[in-house]
Write a protein that holds these residues in place. Sequence first.
Motif, PDB file in Angstrom:
ATOM      1  N   ARG A   1       0.839  -1.204   0.000  1.00  0.00           N
ATOM      2  CA  ARG A   1       0.000   0.000   0.000  1.00  0.00           C
ATOM      3  C   ARG A   1       0.873   1.252   0.000  1.00  0.00           C
ATOM      4  O   ARG A   1       0.580   2.231  -0.703  1.00  0.00           O
ATOM      5  N   ARG A   2       1.940   1.221   0.761  1.00  0.00           N
ATOM      6  CA  ARG A   2       2.829   2.380   0.810  1.00  0.00           C
ATOM      7  C   ARG A   2       3.546   2.587  -0.527  1.00  0.00           C
ATOM      8  O   ARG A   2       3.804   3.722  -0.925  1.00  0.00           O
ATOM      9  N   GLU A   3       3.855   1.504  -1.223  1.00  0.00           N
ATOM     10  CA  GLU A   3       4.452   1.650  -2.549  1.00  0.00           C
ATOM     11  C   GLU A   3       3.460   2.269  -3.526  1.00  0.00           C
ATOM     12  O   GLU A   3       3.847   3.082  -4.380  1.00  0.00           O
ATOM     13  N   THR A   4       2.188   1.915  -3.416  1.00  0.00           N
ATOM     14  CA  THR A   4       1.164   2.539  -4.254  1.00  0.00           C
ATOM     15  C   THR A   4       1.119   4.047  -3.998  1.00  0.00           C
ATOM     16  O   THR A   4       0.996   4.847  -4.937  1.00  0.00           O
TER      17      THR A   4
ATOM     18  N   GLN B   1      -0.698 -11.953  -1.826  1.00  0.00           N
ATOM     19  CA  GLN B   1      -0.996 -11.337  -3.114  1.00  0.00           C
ATOM     20  C   GLN B   1      -2.252 -10.489  -3.004  1.00  0.00           C
ATOM     21  O   GLN B   1      -3.257 -10.918  -2.439  1.00  0.00           O
ATOM     22  N   ASN B   2      -2.170  -9.258  -3.495  1.00  0.00           N
ATOM     23  CA  ASN B   2      -3.356  -8.432  -3.691  1.00  0.00           C
ATOM     24  C   ASN B   2      -3.063  -7.474  -4.839  1.00  0.00           C
ATOM     25  O   ASN B   2      -2.003  -7.554  -5.477  1.00  0.00           O
ATOM     26  N   ASP B   3      -3.961  -6.552  -5.117  1.00  0.00           N
ATOM     27  CA  ASP B   3      -3.769  -5.663  -6.262  1.00  0.00           C
ATOM     28  C   ASP B   3      -2.559  -4.756  -6.085  1.00  0.00           C
ATOM     29  O   ASP B   3      -1.842  -4.460  -7.058  1.00  0.00           O
ATOM     30  N   ASP B   4      -2.310  -4.300  -4.853  1.00  0.00           N
ATOM     31  CA  ASP B   4      -1.166  -3.421  -4.634  1.00  0.00           C
ATOM     32  C   ASP B   4       0.151  -4.137  -4.897  1.00  0.00           C
ATOM     33  O   ASP B   4       1.105  -3.537  -5.405  1.00  0.00           O
ATOM     34  N   VAL B   5       0.233  -5.403  -4.540  1.00  0.00           N
ATOM     35  CA  VAL B   5       1.435  -6.182  -4.854  1.00  0.00           C
ATOM     36  C   VAL B   5       1.536  -6.382  -6.362  1.00  0.00           C
ATOM     37  O   VAL B   5       2.564  -6.070  -6.985  1.00  0.00           O
ATOM     38  N   TYR B   6       0.470  -6.885  -6.942  1.00  0.00           N
ATOM     39  CA  TYR B   6       0.496  -7.216  -8.377  1.00  0.00           C
ATOM     40  C   TYR B   6       0.853  -6.001  -9.229  1.00  0.00           C
ATOM     41  O   TYR B   6       1.744  -6.069 -10.091  1.00  0.00           O
ATOM     42  N   PHE B   7       0.167  -4.881  -9.025  1.00  0.00           N
ATOM     43  CA  PHE B   7       0.350  -3.719  -9.887  1.00  0.00           C
ATOM     44  C   PHE B   7       1.586  -2.900  -9.534  1.00  0.00           C
ATOM     45  O   PHE B   7       1.826  -1.857 -10.143  1.00  0.00           O
ATOM     46  N   ASN B   8       2.378  -3.364  -8.574  1.00  0.00           N
ATOM     47  CA  ASN B   8       3.683  -2.773  -8.304  1.00  0.00           C
ATOM     48  C   ASN B   8       4.807  -3.785  -8.482  1.00  0.00           C
ATOM     49  O   ASN B   8       5.914  -3.579  -7.967  1.00  0.00           O
ATOM     50  N   ASN B   9       4.546  -4.850  -9.216  1.00  0.00           N
ATOM     51  CA  ASN B   9       5.544  -5.895  -9.400  1.00  0.00           C
ATOM     52  C   ASN B   9       5.762  -6.130 -10.897  1.00  0.00           C
ATOM     53  O   ASN B   9       5.049  -6.910 -11.524  1.00  0.00           O
ATOM     54  N   PRO B  10       6.719  -5.434 -11.499  1.00  0.00           N
ATOM     55  CA  PRO B  10       6.870  -5.453 -12.954  1.00  0.00           C
ATOM     56  C   PRO B  10       6.922  -6.830 -13.606  1.00  0.00           C
ATOM     57  O   PRO B  10       6.269  -7.029 -14.639  1.00  0.00           O
TER      58      PRO B  10
END
Length: 243
Positions: A85-88, A155-164
């Motif tokens: 979440r913090r990376e988002t 795994q959640n959306d924040d992990v997925y969409f910040n993991n190239p």
Amino acid sequence: MHHEAHGWHSPIMGLDMPVKIHGHYGTPLLIFPTSGDSTDDYENHSMLGALGHHLEAGRIKLFCPRSINNQSWFDDSLDPAEKARRETLYDRYVIEELVPFIHHQCGGAVPICSVGSSFGTYHAMNELLKHPDVFRWNICMSGLYDIRRYTGDFQNDDVYFNNPPQYAPNLHDAGIRQALDGCSINIISGQGPWEHVDWSQAMSDSLAQAGIRHNLDLWGFDVAHDWPWWKKQLNHYIPMLFG
């Protein structure tokens, strides 16, 4: 050589987010720190001297922000959901606060090059792939790209969409793909001490799976995961990309 120091309290991050600028003119290079959150990486490791001729010639202008790695991925007291979440939020800070600041300093909405070594390559790759309308180039040296080493099986959306390496094969949006076609994506790694060539190869494989054009550049078996080689690699790529 021209230097400036700026800072503001980020409403998105809720933190003071200082930025240092080096150079008076040229293509803006957004330099993500190697691991911690320091804006002084390039000063502390003599990179400004190594790139001084490019800076004085007005070929490039360096923007060195802090990161929040120590308050996100590296903080083992946080659960994976909070790290991601913090990376988002950091991605929002880059696009909504830092990029407008860079554009203001450069006199308009010029394209930006994202640059990173070691852990900094993660941010450099993530920002370009998510925002190829903003970042036209990246230079990723000795990189880590797969953030799941810090999230484990969660795994959640924040992990997925910040993991190239995860989301790159599924970048099918026509607008994103058209913008990516105009980008220069550069994955560079030595094959010597402390390097993880497999990390760079895996990122390249993910891009290739999606048909995203990129450059995987493996240097020799004497080339280490270290500042002297990153200086040489930048001095190789800067004139090649920016004349």
